[in-house]
Scaffold this active site. Structure first.
Site, PDB file in Angstrom:
ATOM      1  N   ASP A  14      23.586  48.678 -26.805  1.00  0.00           N
ATOM      2  CA  ASP A  14      22.257  48.625 -26.066  1.00  0.00           C
ATOM      3  C   ASP A  14      22.400  47.812 -25.091  1.00  0.00           C
ATOM      4  OD1 ASP A  14      19.853  50.201 -25.678  1.00  0.00           O
ATOM      5  OD2 ASP A  14      18.605  48.731 -26.515  1.00  0.00           O
ATOM      6  N   ASP A  34      25.327  42.030 -23.507  1.00  0.00           N
ATOM      7  CA  ASP A  34      24.426  41.956 -22.613  1.00  0.00           C
ATOM      8  C   ASP A  34      23.645  40.613 -22.919  1.00  0.00           C
ATOM      9  OD1 ASP A  34      23.132  43.595 -24.503  1.00  0.00           O
ATOM     10  OD2 ASP A  34      21.578  43.607 -23.065  1.00  0.00           O
ATOM     11  N   ASP A  37      29.058  45.475 -28.030  1.00  0.00           N
ATOM     12  CA  ASP A  37      27.357  45.712 -28.068  1.00  0.00           C
ATOM     13  C   ASP A  37      26.979  47.040 -27.628  1.00  0.00           C
ATOM     14  OD1 ASP A  37      24.778  45.385 -28.868  1.00  0.00           O
ATOM     15  OD2 ASP A  37      24.273  44.710 -26.798  1.00  0.00           O
ATOM     16  N   LYS A  86      25.081  39.596 -35.678  1.00  0.00           N
ATOM     17  CA  LYS A  86      24.959  38.617 -34.671  1.00  0.00           C
ATOM     18  C   LYS A  86      23.846  37.835 -34.470  1.00  0.00           C
ATOM     19  CE  LYS A  86      25.307  42.414 -31.988  1.00  0.00           C
ATOM     20  NZ  LYS A  86      25.333  43.345 -30.917  1.00  0.00           N
TER      21      LYS A  86
END
Lengths: 296, 296
Positions: free
Chosen positions: A27, A244, A25, A219
């Site tokens: 960001d 995250d 991922d 996702k």
């Protein structure tokens, strides 16, 4: 088994050795907004030097993969178009390779140029972008389904209009074979100081009006990962998803049968990672940039 | 008790005598689209001559009460503005009389001129109508909550835009006292040959993004009927709601504690009226126009 903390050089070596492919991922892992997270560029270089395959996975359907490569460059990193896997691209690949979308059919797109470009690059014609003209109750009846429309494809659309929603609705309810595909279903969208309605919020309009359930690519749903695994012929046992967010990135990896690493540079903190009720990551560490130690 | 069929002159006399006030849904009861149902105008005249109070209750928030009077006139019937109770008007009355909306606050309206006119007629300033300019991820952060906004009022809006939804979202999530009111929550909207997304479908965007539950004024919810009862000081025991839909009109009357009459000139047929699992009307009859017999 609770998530294993990676904290020493020995932990990092064992972790990196165990996988051939890392899915990231962006960001909260690679950058935060427009700021690169410390030592991440050098970490990516180190992984590439060790022959690892890197794949960047994003739910963002508004920008094309080429735009994403531009963002990496602007932040001083290199990435190839082939390393980027967005929900828009996954949608295009899914329609072409899994559905075998008929060449005489079109996709009615609610979404931006990112998704239109990806669909057209795989040879799928799109309609709907011009359906922004005013409409009223008196002219509503002019909105008719079209037998040409084989799918409604829904992504974030800053030019959403009632006319587009009406068109999508009649195609989804009157064309019996019309597919209903959404790039992602994020409830909100970060934008500056606040969050705003996300694709999932806009999408709920049509879910409610048509009573149909879309196939959601992004996702934490599995179709995007299925597309990634298929395209790169990945071995799940040698692949690790790095993210995250527990409820999207980590859950996505778990559902897809790959290992997962949760970093603490974005949404999740250590307490939430260790909470028994959260999706259980395989590993966690403070920052992806910590792996940079291996380059020294 | 199952619904009682009204079929003879004696039934009609007893029914009309029992009530002082009749509340009517319009589409499917008074007219169907642009066609008046047989003998209904003469029935309304007969009821007026007997001193009954007539109130026309509509979920439609797109047109003002004055527009509605125009529709009656076009179809050869008379109705006074005071006899019309729309979900837009109910919203205005609710904000003024029940909430005591502060005079220095404004309503952020997603909706058409019908609702703006009703709000402004009771002295509530509205904002939002011009928020149709293009927006992008880069400019999204400019959309800020405003302390002036005391309510988001949501009705059917053929000019819905992402900018409007973004504005409503930040006010609903960042202004702690901002009310969230919807005129109605109809899932779909009839328009010519097809149905299209209704207010409830558009509204689901903000319900999903903000995780807030709006107060819904219109049928089958009770706030609109509470407003009617309060405005006209009606005695529930002497009031009857007349409609063609069990899940909106009849349920609305039941929830409001008034008697109900289901007519078969619209959505409901005799089998559905008599189904034990449906909302149980007090009475049913083939058409409101049958009461015309009392005028002869």
């Amino acid at each position: 088994m609770p998530p294993t903390l990676l904290a020493t050089r020995g932990d990092y070596e064992a972790f990196v050795d165990r996988y051939d492919t890392f899915l990231f991922d962006c960001d909260g892992v690679i950058w935060r907004g427009n700021i690169v997270i410390d030592n991440v560029p050098a970490t990516l270089d180190m992984l590439r030097k060790r022959g690892k395959r890197l794949i960047f996975v994003t739910n963002n359907s508004a920008t094309s993969r080429r735009d994403y490569v531009g963002k990496f460059a602007k932040l001083g990193m290199q990435a190839a178009v082939e390393e980027i896997f967005s929900s828009a691209y996954a949608t295009a690949v899914y329609l072409r390779d899994v559905v075998g979308f008929a060449s005489d059919k079109k996709a009615y797109v609610i979404g931006g140029s990112g998704i239109r470009n990806e669909l057209e690059e795989v040879g799928i014609a799109t309609v709907g972008q011009d359906d922004t003209a005013a409409i009223s109750l008196a002219t509503l009846g002019d909105v008719e389904p079209s037998a040409d429309v084989g799918a409604v494809v829904f992504g974030i659309d800053y030019d959403i209009s009632y006319r587009k929603l009406a068109n999508a609705h009649v195609n989804l309810t009157q064309n019996p074979d019309c597919l209903f595909i959404a790039t992602n279903d994020d409830r909100t969208l970060p934008g500056g100081k606040h969050v705003y309605p996300g694709t999932g919020a806009l999408l709920s309009t049509l879910i409610h009006s048509t009573q149909r359930t879309p196939l959601v690519m992004g996702k934490p749903n599995t179709p995007m990962l299925d597309c990634v695994m298929q395209k790169f012929h990945l071995d799940p046992a040698r692949s690790c998803m790095v993210g995250d967010r527990l409820d999207t990135d980590i859950l996505f990896g778990i559902k897809g049968g790959v290992s997962t690493l949760c970093v603490l540079t974005g949404v999740a903190d250590e307490a939430s990672v260790l909470s028994p009720s959260a999706p259980q990551a395989t590993y966690y560490m403070s920052s992806l940039g910590d792996l940079f130690e291996l380059a020294q």
